[in-house]
Design an enzyme around this catalytic site. Structure first.
Site, PDB file in Angstrom:
ATOM      1  N   CYS A  30     125.105 -74.129 -44.975  1.00 25.88           N
ATOM      2  CA  CYS A  30     124.597 -73.512 -43.724  1.00 25.88           C
ATOM      3  C   CYS A  30     123.357 -74.291 -43.493  1.00 25.88           C
ATOM      4  O   CYS A  30     122.924 -74.416 -42.409  1.00 25.88           O
ATOM      5  CB  CYS A  30     124.352 -72.026 -43.843  1.00 25.88           C
ATOM      6  SG  CYS A  30     123.715 -71.609 -45.721  1.00 25.88           S
TER       7      CYS A  30
ATOM      8  N   GLU B  75     127.961 -76.429 -35.385  1.00 23.72           N
ATOM      9  CA  GLU B  75     128.044 -76.577 -36.936  1.00 23.72           C
ATOM     10  C   GLU B  75     129.227 -77.325 -37.259  1.00 23.72           C
ATOM     11  O   GLU B  75     130.430 -76.809 -37.390  1.00 23.72           O
ATOM     12  CB  GLU B  75     127.820 -75.079 -37.671  1.00 23.72           C
ATOM     13  CG  GLU B  75     127.806 -75.329 -39.139  1.00 23.72           C
ATOM     14  CD  GLU B  75     127.247 -73.881 -39.642  1.00 23.72           C
ATOM     15  OE1 GLU B  75     127.870 -72.999 -39.581  1.00 23.72           O
ATOM     16  OE2 GLU B  75     126.342 -73.793 -40.259  1.00 23.72           O
TER      17      GLU B  75
ATOM     18  N   LYS C 102     133.238 -57.885 -50.029  1.00 20.20           N
ATOM     19  CA  LYS C 102     134.532 -58.462 -49.600  1.00 20.20           C
ATOM     20  C   LYS C 102     134.216 -59.798 -49.593  1.00 20.20           C
ATOM     21  O   LYS C 102     133.704 -60.493 -48.614  1.00 20.20           O
ATOM     22  CB  LYS C 102     134.685 -57.990 -48.176  1.00 20.20           C
ATOM     23  CG  LYS C 102     136.224 -57.840 -47.705  1.00 20.20           C
ATOM     24  CD  LYS C 102     136.696 -59.215 -47.809  1.00 20.20           C
ATOM     25  CE  LYS C 102     136.530 -60.070 -46.576  1.00 20.20           C
ATOM     26  NZ  LYS C 102     137.087 -61.421 -46.464  1.00 20.20           N
TER      27      LYS C 102
ATOM     28  N   GLU D  69     123.432 -64.136 -41.413  1.00 15.44           N
ATOM     29  CA  GLU D  69     123.004 -65.608 -41.710  1.00 15.44           C
ATOM     30  C   GLU D  69     124.175 -66.437 -41.501  1.00 15.44           C
ATOM     31  O   GLU D  69     125.127 -66.318 -41.912  1.00 15.44           O
ATOM     32  CB  GLU D  69     122.865 -65.551 -43.442  1.00 15.44           C
ATOM     33  CG  GLU D  69     121.949 -66.738 -43.950  1.00 15.44           C
ATOM     34  CD  GLU D  69     122.732 -68.109 -43.963  1.00 15.44           C
ATOM     35  OE1 GLU D  69     122.758 -68.478 -42.920  1.00 15.44           O
ATOM     36  OE2 GLU D  69     122.945 -68.682 -44.920  1.00 15.44           O
TER      37      GLU D  69
HETATM   38  P1  NAI Z   1     133.984 -66.882 -41.150  1.00 12.65           P
HETATM   39  O1  NAI Z   1     132.663 -66.392 -40.861  1.00 12.65           O
HETATM   40  O2  NAI Z   1     134.927 -66.373 -40.368  1.00 12.65           O
HETATM   41  O3  NAI Z   1     134.303 -66.038 -42.508  1.00 12.65           O
HETATM   42  C1  NAI Z   1     133.191 -65.604 -43.581  1.00 12.65           C
HETATM   43  C2  NAI Z   1     133.527 -64.299 -44.038  1.00 12.65           C
HETATM   44  O4  NAI Z   1     133.709 -63.241 -42.771  1.00 12.65           O
HETATM   45  C3  NAI Z   1     134.736 -64.171 -44.842  1.00 12.65           C
HETATM   46  O5  NAI Z   1     134.443 -63.274 -45.851  1.00 12.65           O
HETATM   47  C4  NAI Z   1     135.884 -63.793 -43.901  1.00 12.65           C
HETATM   48  O6  NAI Z   1     137.050 -63.015 -44.320  1.00 12.65           O
HETATM   49  C5  NAI Z   1     134.955 -62.793 -42.997  1.00 12.65           C
HETATM   50  N1  NAI Z   1     135.516 -62.398 -41.660  1.00 12.65           N
HETATM   51  C6  NAI Z   1     136.305 -63.179 -40.964  1.00 12.65           C
HETATM   52  N2  NAI Z   1     136.352 -62.349 -39.731  1.00 12.65           N
HETATM   53  C7  NAI Z   1     135.885 -61.174 -39.642  1.00 12.65           C
HETATM   54  C8  NAI Z   1     135.890 -60.006 -38.820  1.00 12.65           C
HETATM   55  N3  NAI Z   1     136.383 -60.416 -37.768  1.00 12.65           N
HETATM   56  N4  NAI Z   1     135.099 -59.208 -39.287  1.00 12.65           N
HETATM   57  C9  NAI Z   1     134.449 -59.306 -40.490  1.00 12.65           C
HETATM   58  N5  NAI Z   1     134.760 -60.061 -41.356  1.00 12.65           N
HETATM   59  C10 NAI Z   1     135.226 -61.099 -41.035  1.00 12.65           C
HETATM   60  O7  NAI Z   1     134.149 -68.392 -41.607  1.00 12.65           O
HETATM   61  P2  NAI Z   1     135.362 -69.163 -41.505  1.00 12.65           P
HETATM   62  O8  NAI Z   1     136.384 -68.992 -40.619  1.00 12.65           O
HETATM   63  O9  NAI Z   1     135.733 -69.356 -43.111  1.00 12.65           O
HETATM   64  O10 NAI Z   1     134.660 -70.577 -41.520  1.00 12.65           O
HETATM   65  C11 NAI Z   1     134.596 -71.225 -40.088  1.00 12.65           C
HETATM   66  C12 NAI Z   1     132.971 -71.623 -39.797  1.00 12.65           C
HETATM   67  O11 NAI Z   1     132.099 -71.016 -40.236  1.00 12.65           O
HETATM   68  C13 NAI Z   1     132.912 -73.136 -40.719  1.00 12.65           C
HETATM   69  O12 NAI Z   1     133.408 -74.254 -40.423  1.00 12.65           O
HETATM   70  C14 NAI Z   1     131.362 -72.789 -40.771  1.00 12.65           C
HETATM   71  O13 NAI Z   1     130.700 -73.523 -39.639  1.00 12.65           O
HETATM   72  C15 NAI Z   1     130.814 -71.497 -40.631  1.00 12.65           C
HETATM   73  N6  NAI Z   1     130.555 -70.818 -41.965  1.00 12.65           N
HETATM   74  C16 NAI Z   1     129.202 -70.723 -42.185  1.00 12.65           C
HETATM   75  C17 NAI Z   1     128.911 -70.281 -43.404  1.00 12.65           C
HETATM   76  C18 NAI Z   1     127.463 -70.362 -43.791  1.00 12.65           C
HETATM   77  O14 NAI Z   1     126.897 -70.358 -44.880  1.00 12.65           O
HETATM   78  N7  NAI Z   1     126.512 -70.079 -42.756  1.00 12.65           N
HETATM   79  C19 NAI Z   1     129.844 -69.712 -44.329  1.00 12.65           C
HETATM   80  C20 NAI Z   1     131.305 -69.903 -43.986  1.00 12.65           C
HETATM   81  C21 NAI Z   1     131.638 -70.468 -42.779  1.00 12.65           C
END
Ligand code: NAI
Ligand code: MG
Length: 495
Positions: A296, A398, A187, A262
């Site tokens: 990250c 973050e 996904k 992660e």
């Molecule tokens: P997110 O963690 O919400 O999204 C990442 C993935 O999770 C996407 O595929 C999204 O569709 C999915 N997702 C979202 N809500 C979900 C749920 N309830 N159940 C299952 N899957 C779900 O991150 P977002 O909202 O795009 O970004 C917000 C913050 O997250 C960023 O500002 C950053 O701080 C952090 N982030 C960290 C990452 C890393 O590499 N550690 C990567 C992306 C975001």
């Protein structure tokens, strides 16, 4: 208008549809959503808005494919993984353009990091397919039993992918999953689904059996949440926000599925007075600002020894002033837009919070940060702050944008304590010419990766993953296979 060789004709061949059980299909609802170009805010393409019904179908297909995949000779499975890696390498130029378009990152960076590492991951794990072995175990009590272990796949894996390294994160999850004998439902992030759909084309092209790899585009609540909660999914592997990781963990409890998380960090980067200052500035620039800071591992908490602080800051500022913002597709671009309007807003909010909490801004141009000449795109100028204190939001949360915070320190113990003053623990960097200090400090930093006199290097053979709230379950290296395997002990009475 930017003239470019858009890879969209290739993408259009699959009509940007889901891959479920070897078929290209629309979402059951028939709905699609627009993918925006972060450099302009204009629509780039539309993809299916996958939902619960599509997740159900993909999970069923992945389950049906498990015995087929398991019955294939390991050498044949290895060949498919190898060939997938080879195709990614062959299509590097196209895939780098696609990532630059979809995510906004400089194309040269995608060509240097995202695409080659994605390719290497599939080839590296191709090598592991034929080397997953159990053990023969002599009993401690000496009784006459023959006992051996089998390392079996956990089953159906759900991979929930972030937007910062879209194709690369698919490889991180799919490489070891498939090598361990699992099938997978991917996904991708709703902001950046295009390279995962292109990966689906390549999966079909190299000839994976139907259902071994499935790709369902959709947003978090619509497609991610049903995947995380699905009783037919045996394991979720996730990269993204801590809060989302916690929701996924909640959702996993129904069938006690395995979960790897992660979850990013707030990584320290420590510059001692004896460091090679030019190398430290160069490396710290990458630590904070690479990928527009949407990493990250971003080493955004920079601790510089008081003797070299002014010189360090002057050199870093000179670098920041020379940064050219622009479309990731342009060769002269150093820094592209952030991935989305939402992310630009979020990061702008963190910059405002630092100012409101009393930090001093050294680089940047006004709190909103949106460049007039790049209006429409989600551009944020690189920001640098001093006079930061450990309680500030930018020092604890973050930011995930091009924002660095420089603090000073006087002695080693104090800086170790400051560096470890975080709930996260993904990575850390340190710069020093003293080899004894380097390893003494590395041992004391609470982080899953420590870089000495460098920052941000990755290799497919080296395990990577967090301590504390940065999550658990290593990726890359041999260790990354473990979360995708379960051990069965088999007893035979020989008496
Ligand atoms: P997110 O963690 O919400 O999204 C990442 C993935 O999770 C996407 O595929 C999204 O569709 C999915 N997702 C979202 N809500 C979900 C749920 N309830 N159940 C299952 N899957 C779900 O991150 P977002 O909202 O795009 O970004 C917000 C913050 O997250 C960023 O500002 C950053 O701080 C952090 N982030 C960290 C990452 C890393 O590499 N550690 C990567 C992306 C975001
Ligand atoms: Mg989210």
């Amino acid at each position: 208008m930017i003239e470019t060789q858009l890879p969209l004709p290739e993408l259009a061949a699959s009509e940007l549809r889901l891959l479920i059980g070897g078929e290209r299909v629309d979402a059951a609802s028939g709905e699609r959503f627009e993918v925006l170009d972060p450099a302009t805010g204009e629509p780039l393409a539309s993809v299916p808005a996958g939902g619960e019904a599509d997740v159900d179908a993909a999970v069923a297909a992945a389950r049906a494919a498990l015995p087929v995949w398991g019955a294939m000779a390991p050498a044949s499975r290895a060949e498919l993984l190898w060939n997938l890696g080879t195709r990614i390498a062959e299509l590097s130029e196209e895939l780098a353009t696609l990532e630059a378009l979809d995510n906004g990152k400089p194309r040269a960076e995608a060509l240097m990091v995202d695409i080659p590492l994605a390719s290497e991951i599939f080839r590296y794990y191709a090598g592991w397919v034929t080397k997953i072995e159990g053990a023969t175990i002599p009993l401690a009590n000496g009784l006459p039993f023959h006992v051996y272990t089998r390392r079996e796949p956990v089953g159906v894996v759900g991979a929930i992918i972030p937007w910062n390294f879209p194709l690369l994160m698919c490889a991180y999850k799919a490489g070891p999953s498939l090598a361990a004998g699992n099938t997978i439902v991917i996904k991708p992030a709703e902001q950046t689904p295009l390279s995962a759909l292109r990966l689906a084309d390549l999966v079909e092209e190299v000839g994976f059996p139907p259902g071994v790899v499935n790709v369902v585009t959709g947003d978090g609540p619509g497609a991610g949440a049903p995947l995380a909660a699905h009783p037919g999914v045996d394991k979720i592997t996730f990269t993204g926000e801590t809060g989302t990781g916690q929701k996924i963990l909640e959702a996993s409890k129904g069938n006690l599925k395995r979960v790897s998380l992660e979850l990013g960090g707030k990584s320290p980067n420590v510059v001692f007075a004896d460091a090679d200052l030019d190398a430290a500035v160069e490396g710290s620039y990458g630590a904070v600002y690479f990928n527009q800071g949407q990493c990250c591992i971003a080493g955004a908490r920079v601790y510089v020894h008081e003797d070299v602080h002014d010189a360090f800051v002057a050199k870093l500022l000179a670098k920041l002033k020379a940064v050219r913002l622009g479309s990731g597709l342009l060769e002269e671009t150093d820094m592209g837009p952030l991935v989305s309007a939402e992310q630009a807003e979020r990061v702008g909010g963190y910059i405002d919070s630092a100012l409101a909490e009393g930090a001093t801004e050294l680089a940047g141009g006004g709190p909103a940060r949106l460049e007039d000449e790049l209006a429409g795109g989600y551009f944020v100028r690189p920001a640098l702050f001093t006079d930061v204190t450990p309680e500030m939001r930018v020092m604890r949360e973050e930011v995930f944008g091009p924002v660095g915070m420089v603090s000073t320190f006087a002695d080693e113990d104090a800086v170790i304590a400051a560096a470890n003053d975080t709930n996260f623990g993904l990575a850390a960097g340190l710069w020093t010419a003293d080899v004894k200090r380097a390893h003494r400090v590395a041992a004391q930093l609470h982080a899953g990766t420590v870089w000495i006199n460098t920052y941000g290097f990755f290799d497919v053979a080296v395990p990577y993953g967090g301590f504390q709230m940065s999550g658990y379950g290593k990726e890359l290296g041999a260790e990354a296979l473990d979360p995708y395997l379960q051990t069965k002990s088999v007893w035979t009475d020989l008496s």
